[in-house]
Motif scaffolding. Structure first.
Motif, PDB file in Angstrom:
ATOM      1  N   ARG A  56     -12.597  -7.501  -2.089  1.00 44.03           N
ATOM      2  CA  ARG A  56     -11.594  -6.561  -1.584  1.00 44.03           C
ATOM      3  C   ARG A  56     -12.192  -5.707  -0.474  1.00 44.03           C
ATOM      4  N   ALA A  57     -11.323  -5.167   0.369  1.00 43.83           N
ATOM      5  CA  ALA A  57     -11.774  -4.342   1.490  1.00 43.83           C
ATOM      6  C   ALA A  57     -10.692  -3.336   1.841  1.00 43.83           C
ATOM      7  N   GLY A  58     -11.101  -2.237   2.473  1.00 39.34           N
ATOM      8  CA  GLY A  58     -10.152  -1.213   2.889  1.00 39.34           C
ATOM      9  C   GLY A  58     -10.022  -0.095   1.883  1.00 39.34           C
ATOM     10  N   ASP A  59      -8.872   0.567   1.903  1.00 39.64           N
ATOM     11  CA  ASP A  59      -8.622   1.722   1.033  1.00 39.64           C
ATOM     12  C   ASP A  59      -8.096   1.246  -0.319  1.00 39.64           C
ATOM     13  N   TYR A  60      -8.971   0.619  -1.123  1.00 43.08           N
ATOM     14  CA  TYR A  60      -8.505  -0.104  -2.294  1.00 43.08           C
ATOM     15  C   TYR A  60      -8.436   0.713  -3.585  1.00 43.08           C
ATOM     16  N   GLU A  61      -8.712   1.990  -3.538  1.00 46.01           N
ATOM     17  CA  GLU A  61      -8.686   2.787  -4.772  1.00 46.01           C
ATOM     18  C   GLU A  61      -7.293   3.318  -5.112  1.00 46.01           C
ATOM     19  N   GLY A  62      -6.399   3.390  -4.139  1.00 44.88           N
ATOM     20  CA  GLY A  62      -5.089   3.979  -4.372  1.00 44.88           C
ATOM     21  C   GLY A  62      -4.152   3.068  -5.153  1.00 44.88           C
ATOM     22  N   ARG A  63      -3.054   3.664  -5.666  1.00 39.30           N
ATOM     23  CA  ARG A  63      -2.025   2.919  -6.386  1.00 39.30           C
ATOM     24  C   ARG A  63      -0.725   3.009  -5.592  1.00 39.30           C
ATOM     25  N   PHE A  64       0.107   1.992  -5.725  1.00 44.72           N
ATOM     26  CA  PHE A  64       1.379   1.956  -5.011  1.00 44.72           C
ATOM     27  C   PHE A  64       2.371   1.185  -5.867  1.00 44.72           C
ATOM     28  N   SER A  65       3.646   1.401  -5.617  1.00 40.68           N
ATOM     29  CA  SER A  65       4.677   0.739  -6.420  1.00 40.68           C
ATOM     30  C   SER A  65       4.945  -0.668  -5.891  1.00 40.68           C
ATOM     31  N   LEU A  66       5.297  -1.571  -6.800  1.00 43.13           N
ATOM     32  CA  LEU A  66       5.547  -2.963  -6.437  1.00 43.13           C
ATOM     33  C   LEU A  66       6.823  -3.136  -5.630  1.00 43.13           C
ATOM     34  N   GLN A  67       7.816  -2.313  -5.899  1.00 43.66           N
ATOM     35  CA  GLN A  67       9.119  -2.461  -5.266  1.00 43.66           C
ATOM     36  C   GLN A  67       9.640  -3.893  -5.465  1.00 43.66           C
ATOM     37  N   SER A  68      10.053  -4.580  -4.409  1.00 46.45           N
ATOM     38  CA  SER A  68      10.723  -5.877  -4.578  1.00 46.45           C
ATOM     39  C   SER A  68       9.802  -6.991  -5.081  1.00 46.45           C
ATOM     40  N   ILE A  69       8.499  -6.794  -5.024  1.00 43.68           N
ATOM     41  CA  ILE A  69       7.595  -7.781  -5.608  1.00 43.68           C
ATOM     42  C   ILE A  69       7.904  -7.958  -7.087  1.00 43.68           C
ATOM     43  N   ALA A  70       8.338  -6.873  -7.723  1.00 42.31           N
ATOM     44  CA  ALA A  70       8.634  -6.907  -9.162  1.00 42.31           C
ATOM     45  C   ALA A  70       9.801  -7.822  -9.501  1.00 42.31           C
ATOM     46  N   LYS A  71      10.584  -8.235  -8.508  1.00 43.90           N
ATOM     47  CA  LYS A  71      11.701  -9.139  -8.774  1.00 43.90           C
ATOM     48  C   LYS A  71      11.238 -10.496  -9.318  1.00 43.90           C
ATOM     49  N   LEU A  72       9.971 -10.812  -9.120  1.00 47.77           N
ATOM     50  CA  LEU A  72       9.432 -12.054  -9.667  1.00 47.77           C
ATOM     51  C   LEU A  72       9.406 -12.030 -11.196  1.00 47.77           C
ATOM     52  N   VAL A 264       9.001  -2.843  -0.184  1.00 48.26           N
ATOM     53  CA  VAL A 264       9.105  -1.805   0.835  1.00 48.26           C
ATOM     54  C   VAL A 264       8.057  -0.712   0.694  1.00 48.26           C
ATOM     55  N   SER A 265       7.195  -0.816  -0.304  1.00 52.21           N
ATOM     56  CA  SER A 265       6.038   0.073  -0.362  1.00 52.21           C
ATOM     57  C   SER A 265       5.005  -0.339   0.682  1.00 52.21           C
ATOM     58  N   GLY A 266       5.193  -1.522   1.289  1.00 51.02           N
ATOM     59  CA  GLY A 266       4.237  -2.044   2.257  1.00 51.02           C
ATOM     60  C   GLY A 266       3.300  -3.072   1.661  1.00 51.02           C
ATOM     61  N   SER A 267       3.534  -3.439   0.422  1.00 43.13           N
ATOM     62  CA  SER A 267       2.678  -4.409  -0.258  1.00 43.13           C
ATOM     63  C   SER A 267       3.252  -5.816  -0.133  1.00 43.13           C
ATOM     64  N   ILE A 268       2.351  -6.804  -0.164  1.00 40.74           N
ATOM     65  CA  ILE A 268       2.735  -8.216  -0.164  1.00 40.74           C
ATOM     66  C   ILE A 268       1.815  -8.951  -1.125  1.00 40.74           C
ATOM     67  N   VAL A 269       2.403  -9.787  -1.974  1.00 40.72           N
ATOM     68  CA  VAL A 269       1.635 -10.654  -2.846  1.00 40.72           C
ATOM     69  C   VAL A 269       1.782 -12.080  -2.322  1.00 40.72           C
ATOM     70  N   ASN A 286       8.110  -3.180   9.463  1.00 36.67           N
ATOM     71  CA  ASN A 286       8.825  -3.617  10.660  1.00 36.67           C
ATOM     72  C   ASN A 286      10.333  -3.588  10.409  1.00 36.67           C
ATOM     73  N   LYS A 287      11.108  -4.113  11.326  1.00 37.44           N
ATOM     74  CA  LYS A 287      12.568  -4.044  11.207  1.00 37.44           C
ATOM     75  C   LYS A 287      13.109  -4.896  10.062  1.00 37.44           C
ATOM     76  N   TYR A 288      12.286  -5.800   9.528  1.00 38.94           N
ATOM     77  CA  TYR A 288      12.703  -6.631   8.399  1.00 38.94           C
ATOM     78  C   TYR A 288      12.292  -6.029   7.051  1.00 38.94           C
ATOM     79  N   SER A 289      11.722  -4.828   7.081  1.00 41.55           N
ATOM     80  CA  SER A 289      11.229  -4.122   5.879  1.00 41.55           C
ATOM     81  C   SER A 289       9.979  -4.765   5.295  1.00 41.55           C
ATOM     82  N   ASN A 290       9.205  -5.450   6.139  1.00 42.81           N
ATOM     83  CA  ASN A 290       7.929  -6.030   5.734  1.00 42.81           C
ATOM     84  C   ASN A 290       6.774  -5.271   6.383  1.00 42.81           C
ATOM     85  N   SER A 291       5.628  -5.253   5.694  1.00 43.61           N
ATOM     86  CA  SER A 291       4.446  -4.565   6.194  1.00 43.61           C
ATOM     87  C   SER A 291       3.958  -5.171   7.505  1.00 43.61           C
ATOM     88  N   ILE A 292       3.828  -4.330   8.520  1.00 43.22           N
ATOM     89  CA  ILE A 292       3.325  -4.792   9.816  1.00 43.22           C
ATOM     90  C   ILE A 292       1.882  -5.274   9.676  1.00 43.22           C
TER      91      ILE A 292
END
Length: 321
Positions: A56-72, A264-269, A286-292
């Motif tokens: 892993r790399a970057g700011d990996y200590e924080g937590r964020f909500s799954l949002q639409s990923i949870a639809k799986l 829409v939290s900016g996360s992608i699985v 971006n305009k499609y609600s996906n993380s740039i």
């Protein structure tokens, strides 16, 4: 192996630095920025292989909500509860050219059911279709699966994000589906499940662990437990590649070529079958609600190691030679 991990980490840190320069060029939904992610520069990535190794790399200590990923989750559970033939009486299998919370996509169809299980209307139907005596039992089933997939037995949802999810448009989608016979009962039995699951919070490593289960055909890469049958995972991956990135799914499949689901939290699985699970995070959309930053990182990772499922597998030698 250690040298390989160091090489991977070095490359991930390189693309993190590149993407941080662009991370503030999009927008964050107001309700997300207010209660969840408000750091536009928080760009992070995690890779978990099917042998259980994580880099892993970057700011990996924080937590964020799954949002639409949870639809799986409700899709997988509904498939395990009822089988695909029954599930797809209640939702379609087609991508949508409309926004993920659209009503018009159902109004324009002859049978008026949601186009697929990864738009809001379809996910709400899946929450209603899951077995469970009430909303509490259903969300516990989702949390149980999520905890096993991520490897965090204490995984839960953010109460503030859950309350912010209570929006009139999702209520309208529930009642429209109930009017057309795709959901039964009161909204209290279904919508809180949807709102709470989208508010489930993870770290970037937990997100890549979740992706690795999908990449590993439903088997947890750490415990070896089968969490989902392989046919269910096949369905998840099919919807991820065709519908997982909202109405940017077609161009994402062409340019990146990895089954993925965004939120829409900016996360992608993202899951490369038999190889690797990836989690990326960059709050600005971006305009499609996906993380740039997330899409750009996934493209770079896919190009670097030729991970597109549509590419020729160079690791397989021609045995006739």
């Amino acid at each position: 192996m250690e040298n390989m991990q160091e090489e991977i980490l070095e490359y991930l840190e390189k693309i993190i630095e590149e993407e941080k320069q662009l991370a503030r060029r999009g927008e964050i939904p107001d309700y997300i920025e207010a209660v969840d992610n408000n750091d536009h520069g928080a760009v992070t990535v995690s890779l978990t292989s099917t042998n259980g190794t994580t880099v892993r790399a970057g700011d990996y200590e924080g937590r964020f909500s799954l949002q639409s990923i949870a639809k799986l989750f409700p899709l997988a559970i509904a498939l395990m509860d009822h089988g695909s033939e029954e599930v797809f009486k209640y939702t379609g299998k087609a991508p949508t050219g409309n926004v993920y919370h659209s009503l018009i996509q159902m109004e324009m169809q002859e049978k008026e059911k949601p186009l697929n299980p990864l738009v809001n209307s379809g996910a709400i139907v899946m929450c209603g279709l899951m077995k469970g005596k009430d909303a509490e039992e259903k969300i516990e089933r989702i949390l149980s699966l999520a905890r096993k997939m991520t490897g965090n037995p204490d995984l839960s949802y953010n109460e503030e994000v859950y309350k912010a999810e209570d929006q009139d448009l999702n209520r309208a989608l529930f009642y429209y589906n109930r009017h057309n016979g795709f959901i039964e009962g009161e909204f209290e039995d279904t919508l809180p499940v949807y709102w709470k699951m989208t508010a489930i919070e993870v770290t970037i490593e937990e997100l890549s662990n979740m992706a690795a289960v999908i990449a590993n055909h439903g088997i947890c890469v750490h415990s070896g437990e089968e969490l989902m049958p392989s046919d269910v995972v096949t369905t998840l991956k099919a919807f991820m590649i065709t519908c997982g990135m909202y109405d940017q799914s077609g161009s994402f499949a062409l340019e990146v070529g990895i089954p993925a689901k965004s939120g829409v939290s900016g996360s992608i699985v993202a899951a490369i079958p038999g190889k690797l699970g990836i989690g990326v995070m960059g709050p600005d959309l971006n305009k499609y609600s996906n993380s740039i930053a997330g899409i750009r990182m996934l493209k770079k990772i896919s190009d670097k190691w030729k991970l597109s499922i549509f590419s020729k597998d160079e690791s397989k030698k021609d045995e006739s030679k």
